[in-house]
Design a protein around this motif. Structure first.
Motif, mmCIF file in Angstrom:
data_model
loop_
_atom_site.group_PDB
_atom_site.id
_atom_site.type_symbol
_atom_site.label_atom_id
_atom_site.label_comp_id
_atom_site.label_asym_id
_atom_site.label_seq_id
_atom_site.Cartn_x
_atom_site.Cartn_y
_atom_site.Cartn_z
ATOM 1 N N ALA A 103 -5.855 -0.977 -3.238
ATOM 2 C CA ALA A 103 -5.456 0.312 -2.685
ATOM 3 C C ALA A 103 -3.995 0.234 -2.312
ATOM 4 C CB ALA A 103 -6.303 0.654 -1.463
ATOM 5 N N VAL A 104 -3.209 1.200 -2.749
ATOM 6 C CA VAL A 104 -1.759 1.129 -2.547
ATOM 7 C C VAL A 104 -1.241 2.387 -1.859
ATOM 8 C CG1 VAL A 104 -1.464 -0.366 -4.560
ATOM 9 C CG2 VAL A 104 -1.215 2.094 -4.820
ATOM 10 N N ASN A 105 -0.311 2.193 -0.936
ATOM 11 C CA ASN A 105 0.414 3.266 -0.257
ATOM 12 C C ASN A 105 1.885 2.925 -0.231
ATOM 13 O OD1 ASN A 105 -1.079 5.463 0.554
ATOM 14 N ND2 ASN A 105 -1.797 4.530 2.438
ATOM 15 N N PRO A 106 2.756 3.841 -0.604
ATOM 16 C CA PRO A 106 4.192 3.554 -0.469
ATOM 17 C C PRO A 106 4.533 3.264 0.989
ATOM 18 C CG PRO A 106 3.837 5.526 -1.798
ATOM 19 C CD PRO A 106 2.513 5.176 -1.200
ATOM 20 N N MET A 107 5.350 2.238 1.233
ATOM 21 C CA MET A 107 5.785 1.940 2.592
ATOM 22 C C MET A 107 6.663 3.065 3.109
ATOM 23 S SD MET A 107 6.640 -2.145 2.792
ATOM 24 C CE MET A 107 7.093 -1.978 4.538
ATOM 25 N N ARG A 108 6.438 3.433 4.365
ATOM 26 C CA ARG A 108 7.207 4.499 5.012
ATOM 27 C C ARG A 108 7.689 4.030 6.372
ATOM 28 N NH1 ARG A 108 5.973 9.659 3.382
ATOM 29 N NH2 ARG A 108 7.886 10.125 4.547
ATOM 30 N N ALA A 109 8.616 4.753 6.938
ATOM 31 C CA ALA A 109 9.028 4.482 8.307
ATOM 32 C C ALA A 109 7.837 4.716 9.230
ATOM 33 C CB ALA A 109 10.187 5.396 8.691
ATOM 34 N N ILE A 110 7.702 3.879 10.270
ATOM 35 C CA ILE A 110 6.576 3.991 11.186
ATOM 36 C C ILE A 110 6.734 5.234 12.050
ATOM 37 C CG2 ILE A 110 5.334 2.899 13.090
ATOM 38 C CD1 ILE A 110 5.020 1.496 10.401
ATOM 39 N N GLY A 111 5.658 6.036 12.119
ATOM 40 C CA GLY A 111 5.700 7.275 12.886
ATOM 41 C C GLY A 111 5.225 8.425 12.033
ATOM 42 N N GLY A 112 5.419 9.625 12.489
ATOM 43 C CA GLY A 112 4.994 10.782 11.716
ATOM 44 C C GLY A 112 3.503 10.769 11.490
ATOM 45 N N PHE A 113 3.091 11.077 10.270
ATOM 46 C CA PHE A 113 1.669 11.159 9.945
ATOM 47 C C PHE A 113 1.211 10.009 9.060
ATOM 48 C CE2 PHE A 113 3.038 15.534 10.725
ATOM 49 C CZ PHE A 113 2.137 15.900 11.711
ATOM 50 N N VAL A 114 1.972 8.922 8.998
ATOM 51 C CA VAL A 114 1.610 7.780 8.161
ATOM 52 C C VAL A 114 0.388 7.093 8.757
ATOM 53 C CG1 VAL A 114 2.368 5.586 7.212
ATOM 54 C CG2 VAL A 114 3.989 7.461 7.459
ATOM 55 N N VAL A 115 -0.610 6.836 7.923
ATOM 56 C CA VAL A 115 -1.858 6.235 8.409
ATOM 57 C C VAL A 115 -2.282 5.065 7.539
ATOM 58 C CG1 VAL A 115 -2.823 8.220 9.612
ATOM 59 C CG2 VAL A 115 -3.103 8.060 7.155
ATOM 60 N N GLY A 116 -1.780 3.897 7.777
ATOM 61 C CA GLY A 116 -2.290 2.660 7.190
ATOM 62 C C GLY A 116 -2.611 2.696 5.717
ATOM 63 N N TYR A 117 -3.668 1.957 5.323
ATOM 64 C CA TYR A 117 -4.056 1.844 3.928
ATOM 65 C C TYR A 117 -4.828 3.083 3.483
ATOM 66 C CZ TYR A 117 -2.808 -3.106 4.135
ATOM 67 O OH TYR A 117 -2.144 -4.280 4.268
ATOM 68 N N GLY A 118 -5.036 3.151 2.214
ATOM 69 C CA GLY A 118 -5.723 4.294 1.612
ATOM 70 C C GLY A 118 -4.999 4.621 0.329
ATOM 71 N N GLY A 119 -4.897 5.898 0.029
ATOM 72 C CA GLY A 119 -4.107 6.303 -1.119
ATOM 73 C C GLY A 119 -4.721 5.917 -2.442
ATOM 74 N N ALA A 120 -3.862 5.696 -3.425
ATOM 75 C CA ALA A 120 -4.312 5.481 -4.797
ATOM 76 C C ALA A 120 -4.953 4.108 -4.953
ATOM 77 C CB ALA A 120 -3.129 5.615 -5.750
ATOM 78 N N GLU A 121 -5.940 4.050 -5.844
ATOM 79 C CA GLU A 121 -6.597 2.785 -6.166
ATOM 80 C C GLU A 121 -6.334 2.429 -7.624
ATOM 81 O OE1 GLU A 121 -10.740 2.788 -5.227
ATOM 82 O OE2 GLU A 121 -10.372 2.401 -3.093
ATOM 83 N N HIS A 122 -6.173 1.137 -7.878
ATOM 84 C CA HIS A 122 -5.969 0.630 -9.231
ATOM 85 C C HIS A 122 -6.844 -0.600 -9.425
ATOM 86 C CE1 HIS A 122 -2.425 3.202 -9.874
ATOM 87 N NE2 HIS A 122 -2.088 2.892 -8.631
ATOM 88 N N VAL A 123 -7.221 -0.850 -10.665
ATOM 89 C CA VAL A 123 -8.070 -1.995 -10.992
ATOM 90 C C VAL A 123 -7.242 -3.033 -11.738
ATOM 91 C CG1 VAL A 123 -10.110 -2.791 -12.244
ATOM 92 C CG2 VAL A 123 -10.148 -0.574 -11.078
ATOM 93 N N ILE A 124 -7.321 -4.272 -11.274
ATOM 94 C CA ILE A 124 -6.669 -5.404 -11.933
ATOM 95 C C ILE A 124 -7.756 -6.216 -12.623
ATOM 96 C CG2 ILE A 124 -5.120 -7.363 -11.663
ATOM 97 C CD1 ILE A 124 -3.967 -4.666 -10.730
ATOM 98 N N THR A 125 -7.586 -6.470 -13.915
ATOM 99 C CA THR A 125 -8.629 -7.111 -14.721
ATOM 100 C C THR A 125 -8.127 -8.426 -15.316
ATOM 101 O OG1 THR A 125 -9.562 -4.955 -15.298
ATOM 102 C CG2 THR A 125 -10.191 -6.803 -16.681
ATOM 103 N N GLN A 126 -9.020 -9.395 -15.309
ATOM 104 C CA GLN A 126 -8.780 -10.681 -15.962
ATOM 105 C C GLN A 126 -9.868 -10.867 -17.005
ATOM 106 O OE1 GLN A 126 -7.856 -14.402 -13.622
ATOM 107 N NE2 GLN A 126 -9.884 -14.980 -14.331
#
Length: 315
Positions: free
Chosen positions: A95-118
């Protein structure tokens, strides 16, 4: 028995013959299908066991999951659902979230998901993000050591922003600092080295490491039972470099092919870990007012502001 004593030949019955043929075909088909099912189950279970032999599952996320985080320094990344296995591959979700300045409405992890395969042979599949991510933070890191946005230009940027704004910024040094010098610098400015750039690689994503979430199974500091222990900034910087070196230490020569897919190499990682020199660092807790002071330090080449926000919880 003479020919006269043989029993008479029964009359040919087409219906009975067809029924017998159908029964034979049904039995044969059933046996073949059962054998195929058994073979598929054995192959699936067998390949799964082969893929999961030893610590292969954990090592996949140790190596690939951590390499993916280095490959994408502009994101907060969480490894999820690790160890999903099929007959031909193993995979895990990030799960990936672009890093942002702390504050505002930024809430930890979540956002887009991607699958890494071996795949079955240990080769990593097509990777998302990386050089194509183009976040504001990754662009700032790519500019480290290029001379772009020099100190005089950055001063103007900082001057026109309200000093109480929280900022996400990259602080670049005029010359690389040792770990002890970095600790002294951040202590002097009460700055937070959330991620540290450990190599000079202008116009490309450099090796950046920071925080205990970089390597999910990194050794944790020993804390006495019942003790409340807050890791101090200088302790965190020491621990981060130690864990970076430990992680590089688990890498094997055969990992190099996969690392190249993450725009990394064993040689670069080993050199960066061994040198332990800080070329820049990322701070997501500084204010514009604090950055105005940091940029005047003679050790600083420039400060690149990546993101700003008001702290909505501060009166």
């Amino acid at each position: 028995m003479t020919e006269d004593e043989l029993p008479p030949m029964p009359d040919f019955d087409p219906k009975a013959t067809r029924r017998a043929v159908r029964r034979g075909l049904t039995r044969t088909a059933t046996m073949v299908l059962a054998a195929l099912v058994v073979l598929v189950l054995v192959a699936t279970a067998g390949s799964s066991l082969i893929q999961r032999r030893g610590d292969r599952e954990e090592r996949m996320t140790d190596v690939l999951g951590t390499a993916f985080k280095i490959y994408n320094p502009g994101y907060d990344i969480e490894v999820r659902n690790w160890g999903a296995t099929t007959p031909l591959s193993m995979s895990f979700t990030v799960a990936v979230n672009p890093m942002r300045a702390i504050g505002g409405f930024v809430v930890g992890y979540g956002g887009a998901e991607h699958v890494i395969t071996q795949d079955f042979f240990g080769h990593v599949g097509r990777l998302p993000l990386g050089n194509d991510a183009n976040t504001t933070l990754s662009r700032a890191l790519v500019n480290v050591s290029t001379g772009n946005q020099p100190k005089q230009d950055s001063r103007k940027v900082l001057a026109r922003l309200p000093e109480e704004l929280n900022a996400l910024a990259v602080v670049e040094f005029a010359k690389p600092l040792t770990n002890e010098e970095l600790i002294a610098f951040t202590a002097r400015h009460q700055s937070n080295a959330e991620k540290v750039v450990y190599e000079r690689r202008p116009r490309s994503i450099p090796i950046t490491w920071g925080g205990m979430t970089m390597w999910d199974r990194a050794p944790m500091p020993e804390i006495g039972a019942g003790e409340d222990h807050v890791i101090e900034p200088d302790e965190a910087i020491k621990l981060d470099l130690a864990n970076f070196r430990r992680w590089v230490g688990i890498l094997k020569d055969h990992d190099d092919d996969n690392l190249h897919d993450f725009d990394l190499s064993l040689a670069r990682l080993r050199k960066a870990a061994n040198d332990g020199l800080a070329y820049a660092y990322v701070d997501s807790l500084a204010t514009i007012g604090e950055l105005r002071k940091i940029i005047e330090d003679p050790l600083v080449r420039t400060v690149r502001v990546v993101d700003v926000t008001y702290d909505l919880e501060r009166p």
